[in-house]
Design an enzyme around this catalytic site. Structure first.
Site, short mmCIF file in Angstrom:
data_model
loop_
_atom_site.label_atom_id
_atom_site.label_comp_id
_atom_site.label_asym_id
_atom_site.label_seq_id
_atom_site.Cartn_x
_atom_site.Cartn_y
_atom_site.Cartn_z
CB ALA A 146 -0.93 0.01 1.22
CB CYS A 147 2.28 3.54 -1.97
SG CYS A 147 1.63 3.61 -3.65
CG ASP A 148 -0.09 9.44 -0.91
OD1 ASP A 148 -0.84 9.33 0.07
OD2 ASP A 148 0.13 10.54 -1.46
CB ILE B 135 -3.27 3.94 2.34
CG1 ILE B 135 -1.82 3.45 2.40
CG2 ILE B 135 -3.85 3.96 3.74
CD1 ILE B 135 -0.92 4.27 3.28
#
Length: 519
Positions: free
Chosen positions: A434-436, A468
């Site tokens: 998960a990232c921005d 996210i």
């Protein structure tokens, strides 16, 4: 399964960094609306680059100039920018708040604003109206939730959404459209003043540090895309698309570490250059800056140099360059702007490299004498402190160490049994990076781990990447960069959480593979 935690009492200052995290979350929400629709921006940019009157191959019926059979050509450029892009953003924003039902009502409200603005680009209005309309229908549905008599559900639900959409469209047309139009004109006038006064390079003082702390999305997608699109419609290009996307400052930092860094930082910098400059994943150079905060000066001066160069050559892009790869930048460069854009990248990299090299050379002896000058795990701990996080979390990441403390922390972050962990060992089948925005760095990390799992002969485990904001709660193990882990835990507190310094080559990947083997 429970998330791992440190046994020591939490003495963090809960208010510290709260404003920064709030802005970061707001930026993430904005990027969540825009990033899934970037393909529309790219398609529109290509249409603009080729078919407008000053494009590579002008075609009036597509570019929207001239007449066909005595009727003025509408073209594709204007309608896509005026209607399709804002509506797509509004639909996505509404869906994020209240799924498809919210997306529909939010889009109706946004349409009122778009038409009421009378030609002014309403990307900003769509970003507000889409989620707002969805939120309102969500609240209204709560009023009679469980109170509708059987057989009348569809009637009530459809008319409730339709009537609310009717009211919100009128509100958007008569009241909100003039307000958003005024805001757009004010922001446009402010940018024009900065350009005319040769002050636009000062924007780098805000943008370059914001990138390192993941605070750029609110500025980039909330303001710059809107104003840049407006400038493209007026002049065929915009410098604003290059304020954040220029890969030059990050390239200069990584080159400086390649030649003058020490330890692990120096050995990993060359590989990071390929990911950053050609892949467009700027996050990869952030730990290098955080290792020595004085290097913020280098990226600011480098960024300002790039902006000043584009101002001097009046160069710009026809669409957002996303990701910020040199390939994406050149693809979106306006026909008459290649010299200015290429020089802006080269000169910004040169300035960033020169300034960063000066600081690295000045501290080289001290770094070598201390024996930990290349250890960037300290930079990760510093970042966590800045954000009010637990510095006892695993921080090795791209440049992790093999000290016992880090091994214990890494084990704890994987839910292993140890003195620093309260997690239980549970079978892992669904791994999510998960990232921005759910693209870029997380996609790279998912690919790396997927290959490791495949080589290990492990089956029955899926590895995907997500934003996210899109975590659904059914993930077994979530891998994030340290500065984003707390937000991931809020979305799914029951999963195992692994924090890494960088998605490219984190030692925790091997520990994840070992855990999967032992299941």
């Amino acid at each position: 399964m429970t998330t791992s935690s440190v046994a020591a009492p939490d003495t963090r200052d809960k208010s510290r960094g709260g404003a920064r995290v709030a802005v970061q979350k707001f930026g993430t929400f904005l990027s969540g609306m825009v990033m899934p629709n970037i393909a529309i921006f790219i398609a529109w940019g290509l249409i603009t680059a080729f078919f407008i009157e000053t494009g590579w191959t002008p075609v009036g019926v597509l570019g929207g100039f001239g007449e066909t059979n005595g009727v003025a050509n509408i073209g594709l450029v204007g309608p896509i920018l005026t209607y399709l892009i804002p509506l797509a953003i509004a639909f996505q924003g509404g869906r994020m708040v209240y799924e498809t039902r919210g997306a529909v009502v939010g889009s109706v409200m946004a349409m009122g604003v778009i038409i009421g603005a009378n030609g002014t680009i309403m990307i900003l209005g769509a970003m507000i109206c889409g989620p707002l309309g969805a939120y309102l229908i969500k609240q209204i549905d709560k009023i009679w939730d469980g109170k509708i008599k059987p057989g009348f559900e569809m009637l009530v639900n459809n008319y409730a959404a339709g009537i609310l959409g009717f009211v919100l469209a009128l509100i958007g047309f008569f009241w909100l459209a003039p307000l958003f139009k005024l805001i757009a004109e004010g922001l446009g006038a402010a940018v024009k003043f900065l350009v005319d006064s040769s002050l636009l390079p000062l924007a780098s003082v805000i943008i370059e540090p914001a990138k390192v702390f993941f605070l750029n999305n609110a500025i980039n997608h909330g303001v710059l895309d809107q104003l840049g699109a407006q400038q493209v419609q007026e002049s065929g290009k915009s410098i604003l698309f290059l304020l954040e996307a220029n890969p030059g400052p990050g390239l200069g930092i990584l080159l400086a570490f390649t030649f003058f860094g020490v330890g692990i930082a120096r050995s990993t910098a060359p590989g990071a250059i390929l990911i950053q400059f050609f892949g467009g994943i700027h996050e990869i150079y952030f730990p290098y800056v955080l290792q020595k905060p004085i290097l913020f000066v280098a990226v600011i001066l480098g960024g300002a140099t790039g902006v000043a160069t584009n101002v001097a050559f009046q160069s710009g892009l026809v669409a957002p360059a996303s990701p910020g790869s040199i390939i994406a930048v050149l693809t979106a460069t306006a026909k008459d702007s290649y010299v200015g854009v290429i020089l802006s990248v080269v000169l910004s990299a040169a300035v960033s490299f020169a300034v960063a090299s000066f600081f690295l050379i000045a501290s080289r002896k001290r770094d070598l004498a201390s024996g930990n000058g290349g250890d960037m795990s300290a930079a990760m701990a510093k970042l966590q402190q800045n954000k009010g996080r637990d510095v006892n979390a695993a921080t090795s990441g791209l440049l992790g160490t093999n000290s016992p403390a880090n091994e214990e922390e890494a084990e704890a972050s994987l839910g292993g049994v140890g003195s620093a962990s309260t997690a239980t060992a549970t079978r892992v089948e669904n791994v999510v990076f998960a990232c921005d925005a759910g693209m870029g760095s997380s996609a790279m990390g998912a690919s790396v781990l997927r290959n490791k799992i495949k080589k290990a002969g492990i089956e029955g485990v899926t590895v995907v990447n997500k934003a996210i904001a899109n975590l659904s709660g059914d993930e077994d193990l979530i891998i994030t960069q340290e500065e984003l882990t707390d937000r991931a835990k809020q979305k799914n507190p029951n999963a195992q959480h692994v924090s890494v310094g960088n998605f490219m080559n984190a030692p925790q990947y091997d520990q994840v593979v070992d855990q999967l083997k032992n299941q």
